[in-house]
Design a protein around this motif. Structure first.
Motif, mmCIF file in Angstrom:
data_model
loop_
_atom_site.group_PDB
_atom_site.id
_atom_site.type_symbol
_atom_site.label_atom_id
_atom_site.label_comp_id
_atom_site.label_asym_id
_atom_site.label_seq_id
_atom_site.Cartn_x
_atom_site.Cartn_y
_atom_site.Cartn_z
ATOM 1 N N LEU A 17 0.822 -1.202 0.000
ATOM 2 C CA LEU A 17 0.000 0.000 0.000
ATOM 3 C C LEU A 17 0.856 1.251 0.000
ATOM 4 C CD1 LEU A 17 -3.235 0.750 1.877
ATOM 5 C CD2 LEU A 17 -1.287 2.219 2.357
ATOM 6 N N GLN A 18 1.939 1.246 0.784
ATOM 7 C CA GLN A 18 2.820 2.413 0.823
ATOM 8 C C GLN A 18 3.525 2.629 -0.506
ATOM 9 O OE1 GLN A 18 3.038 4.735 3.482
ATOM 10 N NE2 GLN A 18 1.188 3.550 3.902
ATOM 11 N N ARG A 19 3.928 1.530 -1.179
ATOM 12 C CA ARG A 19 4.558 1.687 -2.504
ATOM 13 C C ARG A 19 3.571 2.309 -3.488
ATOM 14 N NH1 ARG A 19 7.035 -3.415 -1.381
ATOM 15 N NH2 ARG A 19 5.485 -4.531 -2.643
ATOM 16 N N HIS A 20 2.327 1.847 -3.436
ATOM 17 C CA HIS A 20 1.309 2.434 -4.311
ATOM 18 C C HIS A 20 1.094 3.911 -3.978
ATOM 19 C CE1 HIS A 20 0.172 -1.068 -6.546
ATOM 20 N NE2 HIS A 20 -0.288 -1.750 -5.488
ATOM 21 N N ALA A 21 1.120 4.243 -2.687
ATOM 22 C CA ALA A 21 0.896 5.626 -2.287
ATOM 23 C C ALA A 21 2.023 6.533 -2.772
ATOM 24 C CB ALA A 21 0.761 5.719 -0.767
ATOM 25 N N TYR A 22 3.276 6.070 -2.637
ATOM 26 C CA TYR A 22 4.398 6.884 -3.125
ATOM 27 C C TYR A 22 4.342 7.034 -4.642
ATOM 28 C CZ TYR A 22 6.728 7.115 1.405
ATOM 29 O OH TYR A 22 7.053 7.388 2.722
ATOM 30 N N ALA A 23 3.970 5.951 -5.334
ATOM 31 C CA ALA A 23 3.817 6.049 -6.785
ATOM 32 C C ALA A 23 2.680 7.009 -7.132
ATOM 33 C CB ALA A 23 3.533 4.662 -7.378
ATOM 34 N N GLY A 24 1.645 6.985 -6.317
ATOM 35 C CA GLY A 24 0.539 7.908 -6.539
ATOM 36 C C GLY A 24 0.966 9.354 -6.425
ATOM 37 N N LEU A 44 -4.341 3.165 -5.192
ATOM 38 C CA LEU A 44 -4.806 3.788 -3.950
ATOM 39 C C LEU A 44 -6.185 3.246 -3.561
ATOM 40 C CD1 LEU A 44 -3.961 7.544 -4.620
ATOM 41 C CD2 LEU A 44 -2.655 5.941 -3.233
ATOM 42 N N ARG A 45 -6.452 3.214 -2.259
ATOM 43 C CA ARG A 45 -7.815 2.945 -1.830
ATOM 44 C C ARG A 45 -8.734 4.042 -2.370
ATOM 45 N NH1 ARG A 45 -8.362 2.715 4.256
ATOM 46 N NH2 ARG A 45 -6.605 4.161 4.348
ATOM 47 N N ILE A 160 -12.356 7.023 9.901
ATOM 48 C CA ILE A 160 -11.432 6.512 8.881
ATOM 49 C C ILE A 160 -10.043 6.368 9.484
ATOM 50 C CG2 ILE A 160 -12.660 7.556 6.925
ATOM 51 C CD1 ILE A 160 -10.336 9.635 6.911
ATOM 52 N N GLN A 161 -9.177 5.645 8.758
ATOM 53 C CA GLN A 161 -7.763 5.510 9.111
ATOM 54 C C GLN A 161 -6.918 5.808 7.875
ATOM 55 O OE1 GLN A 161 -7.993 1.388 10.841
ATOM 56 N NE2 GLN A 161 -7.320 2.427 12.709
ATOM 57 N N ILE A 162 -5.849 6.562 8.073
ATOM 58 C CA ILE A 162 -4.959 6.950 6.971
ATOM 59 C C ILE A 162 -3.535 6.640 7.387
ATOM 60 C CG2 ILE A 162 -4.087 8.890 5.611
ATOM 61 C CD1 ILE A 162 -6.853 10.055 5.682
ATOM 62 N N SER A 163 -2.827 5.942 6.514
ATOM 63 C CA SER A 163 -1.515 5.420 6.848
ATOM 64 C C SER A 163 -0.418 6.047 5.998
ATOM 65 C CB SER A 163 -1.498 3.895 6.628
ATOM 66 O OG SER A 163 -0.235 3.354 6.885
ATOM 67 N N GLY A 164 0.579 6.623 6.650
ATOM 68 C CA GLY A 164 1.810 7.057 5.998
ATOM 69 C C GLY A 164 1.604 7.907 4.766
ATOM 70 N N ALA A 165 2.091 7.408 3.635
ATOM 71 C CA ALA A 165 2.094 8.166 2.379
ATOM 72 C C ALA A 165 0.712 8.343 1.786
ATOM 73 C CB ALA A 165 3.013 7.486 1.361
ATOM 74 N N GLU A 166 -0.310 7.762 2.411
ATOM 75 C CA GLU A 166 -1.670 8.062 1.951
ATOM 76 C C GLU A 166 -2.037 9.513 2.252
ATOM 77 O OE1 GLU A 166 -4.263 3.998 2.017
ATOM 78 O OE2 GLU A 166 -3.959 4.961 3.973
ATOM 79 N N VAL A 172 3.724 14.720 6.294
ATOM 80 C CA VAL A 172 2.959 13.884 7.205
ATOM 81 C C VAL A 172 3.194 12.393 6.938
ATOM 82 C CG1 VAL A 172 0.668 13.605 8.273
ATOM 83 C CG2 VAL A 172 1.237 15.725 7.132
ATOM 84 N N HIS A 173 3.994 12.065 5.919
ATOM 85 C CA HIS A 173 4.198 10.660 5.553
ATOM 86 C C HIS A 173 4.767 9.789 6.672
ATOM 87 C CE1 HIS A 173 4.093 11.406 0.911
ATOM 88 N NE2 HIS A 173 2.962 11.707 1.536
ATOM 89 N N PRO A 174 5.565 10.311 7.596
ATOM 90 C CA PRO A 174 6.023 9.442 8.699
ATOM 91 C C PRO A 174 4.933 9.097 9.719
ATOM 92 C CG PRO A 174 7.549 11.283 8.334
ATOM 93 C CD PRO A 174 6.298 11.599 7.587
ATOM 94 N N TRP A 175 3.764 9.670 9.569
ATOM 95 C CA TRP A 175 2.714 9.519 10.574
ATOM 96 C C TRP A 175 1.529 8.725 10.021
ATOM 97 C CZ3 TRP A 175 3.581 11.892 15.352
ATOM 98 C CH2 TRP A 175 4.640 12.801 15.389
ATOM 99 N N SER A 176 0.772 8.114 10.930
ATOM 100 C CA SER A 176 -0.498 7.475 10.603
ATOM 101 C C SER A 176 -1.537 7.952 11.613
ATOM 102 C CB SER A 176 -0.369 5.948 10.646
ATOM 103 O OG SER A 176 0.525 5.492 9.639
ATOM 104 N N CYS A 177 -2.818 7.880 11.231
ATOM 105 C CA CYS A 177 -3.824 8.464 12.109
ATOM 106 C C CYS A 177 -5.197 7.836 11.903
ATOM 107 C CB CYS A 177 -3.900 9.982 11.905
ATOM 108 S SG CYS A 177 -3.943 10.509 10.182
ATOM 109 N N THR A 178 -5.987 7.924 12.954
ATOM 110 C CA THR A 178 -7.369 7.452 12.985
ATOM 111 C C THR A 178 -8.236 8.584 13.517
ATOM 112 O OG1 THR A 178 -6.793 5.114 13.344
ATOM 113 C CG2 THR A 178 -8.963 5.832 14.088
#
Length: 453
Positions: A17-24, A44-45, A160-166, A172-178
């Motif tokens: 998922l993170q690879r897809h997000a960075y490519a996105g 991406l989701r 919702i939940q958002i992870s890293g590069a999403e 904010v990429h080093p962080w994740s959040c709900t």
């Protein structure tokens, strides 16, 4: 198929998922620069893809390292002291903030516009988060920072939940959040958002359940306290019942307000004692006029302010009979008095709140409260006068003291659709290389073409 709410639970799926997000993000750069064929944002989701698209339309910049500060310290203290969520902070403190000090997480509570009002938790993480302005007073709406759990939860109206590069913003990429929105337990109105931010633990499946349970507990506590205060109020002598718009012994906590929401609505929303009802257009006008004249109006004065041309006191009296019935069902103590017509309770008007903020020089708070013109289709002379006053003073404040962000937010209002001066002022304040300049220039060209047609 990826889960629309949760990021993948397995390590391998999370890495993919993170690879897809960075490519996105690489595709996103091409898309924002107008390169054709770069709009797929594949991998991406769906909720992330749609949020990124909204963020780009808002002209949020993913390369700006910090979120904008929306509320200065003095504004913040005054605003959150009166905010309805102030009263549920002990619940948030006990269930989320206290455990977060040991677990390496941050807890944030924001208002319905995405502005963070409280940020607490692990001290080390709080210091790190200051680098991206994840602090009280900062604007974390999608319009300001793009995709983030607080802003996107508010945009979607669900947890919702958002992870890293999403995240849309790269800092904010080093962080994740709900995050989970907080709705008023009685009226259902959106009051704000509760967020947990940190490392991967912040997007564990149980984290979303924890935040949802905390929000439910806080809503239940808010309802209980309202019921208790309403019972106390009924037990008080009548002369003491109607002394304040903020009801209860903890004045200023915003537990509930007797309020009338007029901005951007043709039918006002009246809230008394924690209960809310929509009003007819005529009753909306009457309560708005009485709310702006606390000393009362004679039948002749109210009729002149209510009806264009020659006001009929006979028609007014018939309308007042109907209004009294409506208010008596909601709260007998709210029934208007006669000779003069006067409200026996203090009624907080959102339009009056905007004017109060402007008088204090807090135009950013005023702009946040302002949802549109006062009863925009009303032709009542007194309402037209109030509508023009609020709109003119807000525009003047934004033009005089507003930042580029404030000017662009104002320009998005229906009443500012054709406002050339506001857009020119925003252009003067934006940096020469700002990606937002192109959209403003296009708007100015549209206005010029329409005027010359």
């Amino acid at each position: 198929m990826t889960n629309p709410i949760h990021p993948p639970a397995s390590v391998d799926d999370a890495k993919l998922l993170q690879r897809h997000a960075y490519a996105g993000h690489e595709q996103l750069d091409s898309w924002r620069n107008g390169i054709s064929g770069a709009t797929e944002l594949s991998g991406l989701r769906n909720l992330i893809k749609e949020s990124w698209q909204r963020s780009a339309q808002f002209m949020a910049n993913p390369d700006l390292p910090e979120a904008p500060l929306a509320l200065e310290v003095d504004e913040l203290e005054d605003y959150r002291r009166q905010h309805p969520l102030a009263t549920i902070m002990p619940v948030i403190q006990k269930l989320l903030i206290q455990p977060s000090h040991e677990s390496g997480l941050l807890v944030a509570v924001g208002d319905e516009l995405g502005r963070l009002l409280w940020v607490d938790g692990n001290p080390v993480f709080r210091h790190r988060a200051e680098g991206m302005m994840f602090v009280a007073g900062a604007d974390w709406s999608e319009a300001a920072v793009g995709t983030s759990a607080p802003g996107t939860a508010l945009a979607l109206g669900r947890g919702i939940q958002i992870s890293g590069a999403e995240h849309y913003k790269r800092s904010v990429h080093p962080w994740s959040c709900t995050a989970v929105p907080f709705h008023d337990p009685d009226s259902g109105a959106l009051l704000g958002v509760v967020d947990i931010t940190g490392t991967e633990a912040a997007v564990a499946p149980h984290t979303l359940s924890l935040v949802e349970a905390t929000v439910a507990a806080a809503q239940a506590q808010l309802r209980v306290e309202r019921l208790q205060l309403a019972a106390n109020r009924r037990a008080q002598p009548a002369r003491r019942r109607n002394s304040a718009a903020v009801v209860g012994s903890r004045e200023g906590t915003g537990l509930y307000r007797n309020s009338l929401q007029l901005l951007g609505r043709d039918q006002a929303l009246l809230s008394i004692g924690g209960r809310s009802i929509p009003l007819s257009a005529r009753h909306s006008e009457i309560l708005a006029l009485l709310g702006t004249h606390p000393d009362g109006l004679s039948a002749e004065e109210l009729a002149m302010a209510l009806y264009p041309g020659d006001g009929s006191t006979v028609t007014l009296r018939a309308e007042m009979v109907r209004l009294r019935k409506v208010l008596h069902e909601l709260d007998p103590a709210a029934v208007p008095e006669s000779r003069p017509y006067r409200l026996p309770i203090d009624l907080g008007l959102d339009a009056a709140q905007v004017l109060s903020c402007l008088q204090r020089g807090a135009h950013r708070i005023a702009l946040g409260v302002y949802k549109g013109a006062v009863l925009p289709h009303s032709e009542a002379p007194g309402i037209v006068e109030l509508r023009q006053k609020v709109s003119a003073l807000l525009r003047e404040a934004v033009l005089t003291d507003g930042s580029a962000d404030a000017l662009l937010k104002y320009a998005a209002l229906p009443e500012a659709r054709d406002d050339v001066d506001v857009r020119l002022a925003a252009l003067r304040l934006l940096p020469p290389r700002s990606p937002r300049r192109a959209a403003i220039v296009a708007e100015l060209e549209r206005l010029e073409n329409e005027l010359s047609a």
